[in-house]
Motif scaffolding. Structure first.
Motif, mmCIF file in Angstrom:
data_model
loop_
_atom_site.group_PDB
_atom_site.id
_atom_site.type_symbol
_atom_site.label_atom_id
_atom_site.label_comp_id
_atom_site.label_asym_id
_atom_site.label_seq_id
_atom_site.Cartn_x
_atom_site.Cartn_y
_atom_site.Cartn_z
ATOM 1 N N UNK A 142 61.876 75.894 89.717
ATOM 2 C CA UNK A 142 62.862 75.001 88.772
ATOM 3 C C UNK A 142 63.529 75.591 87.621
ATOM 4 N N UNK A 143 64.353 74.699 86.947
ATOM 5 C CA UNK A 143 64.677 75.365 85.826
ATOM 6 C C UNK A 143 64.128 74.485 84.492
ATOM 7 N N UNK A 144 63.541 74.979 83.561
ATOM 8 C CA UNK A 144 62.757 74.282 82.619
ATOM 9 C C UNK A 144 63.785 73.650 81.602
ATOM 10 N N UNK A 145 63.200 72.944 80.656
ATOM 11 C CA UNK A 145 64.121 72.104 79.594
ATOM 12 C C UNK A 145 65.309 72.739 78.797
ATOM 13 N N UNK A 146 64.791 74.246 78.540
ATOM 14 C CA UNK A 146 65.769 74.978 77.933
ATOM 15 C C UNK A 146 66.909 75.713 78.691
ATOM 16 N N UNK A 147 66.543 75.893 80.013
ATOM 17 C CA UNK A 147 67.675 76.355 80.778
ATOM 18 C C UNK A 147 69.008 75.687 80.908
ATOM 19 N N UNK B 10 63.132 69.764 94.892
ATOM 20 C CA UNK B 10 62.469 70.196 95.919
ATOM 21 C C UNK B 10 61.033 69.764 96.001
ATOM 22 N N UNK B 11 60.222 69.693 97.191
ATOM 23 C CA UNK B 11 58.989 69.231 96.936
ATOM 24 C C UNK B 11 57.951 70.409 96.372
ATOM 25 N N UNK C 196 67.433 71.336 103.564
ATOM 26 C CA UNK C 196 67.511 70.103 104.020
ATOM 27 C C UNK C 196 67.813 69.213 102.750
ATOM 28 N N UNK C 197 66.904 69.629 101.776
ATOM 29 C CA UNK C 197 67.271 68.643 100.594
ATOM 30 C C UNK C 197 68.669 68.601 99.745
#
Length: 184
Positions: free
Chosen positions: A16-21, A38-39, A51-52
């Motif tokens: 995922x992309x963290x809060x600062x990304x 994503x799951x 699919x997502x």
């Protein structure tokens, strides 16, 4: 096209992309942007991640613009085989990860690690740095060519994430605005 006229789907890569990304910052800043969740961000599965994306595209109410980073770029390419022409207005694809870099991640599905190399059914731009530790610029350029995408050289910029100093990435936001204008 203006950002307010599009459903902007943010597609992070592995973890995922963290809060600062920059993706998280754009998501917070652009009112029509939302993240494709994503799951499991640590175990990418080709069909699940693709699919997502397809589900999010089909749930959109405005023209869709995909904004992907790293392994998220691979997810977009995998989703493309399930998308109909015209479902996506464009793809802004940043710092694709190489097949070798993805294979080096723990629990990486082999099918996800492989790059799909067919022309995308929508206009796209691939932005890549000459000093990205996860993908050579030559490989990123070859992917752009295979996908029928425009290639943009980001110079000496690392992986274009918060670790490389691209938290807000204002230059990227300007490039994104220019990309949207080209979409119409």
């Amino acid at each position: 096209m203006k950002s307010s006229e599009a459903d902007i789907l943010i597609i992070p890569g592995w973890s995922g992309s963290g809060p600062d990304h920059w993706q998280s910052r754009w998501e917070a800043r652009l009112p029509t942007a939302r993240r494709v969740e994503q799951a499991d961000w640590l175990r990418p599965q080709r069909e699940e991640w693709a699919g997502r994306i397809v589900e999010a595209v089909r749930a959109a109410t405005r023209p869709v613009v995909l904004v992907a980073h790293s392994a998220g770029v691979s997810a977009v390419a995998h989703a493309a085989e399930h998308l109909r022409p015209g479902e996506v207005a464009g793809g802004f694809l940043v710092s694709p990860a190489s097949e070798d870099a993805k294979r080096a991640l723990p629990d990486m599905e082999a099918a996800f690690a492989m790059h799909r190399r067919e022309t995308l059914p929508f206009p796209a731009t691939v932005i890549a740095s000459a000093t990205d530790p996860y993908c050579s610029q030559d490989e990123a350029r070859a992917l752009a060519e295979a996908w029928g995408a425009t290639f943009v050289d980001a110079g000496d910029s690392g992986h274009l994430n918060s670790d490389s100093g691209h938290g807000p990435w204002p230059d990227g936001l300007l490039q994104f605005a220019s990309f949207l204008r080209r979409l119409g």
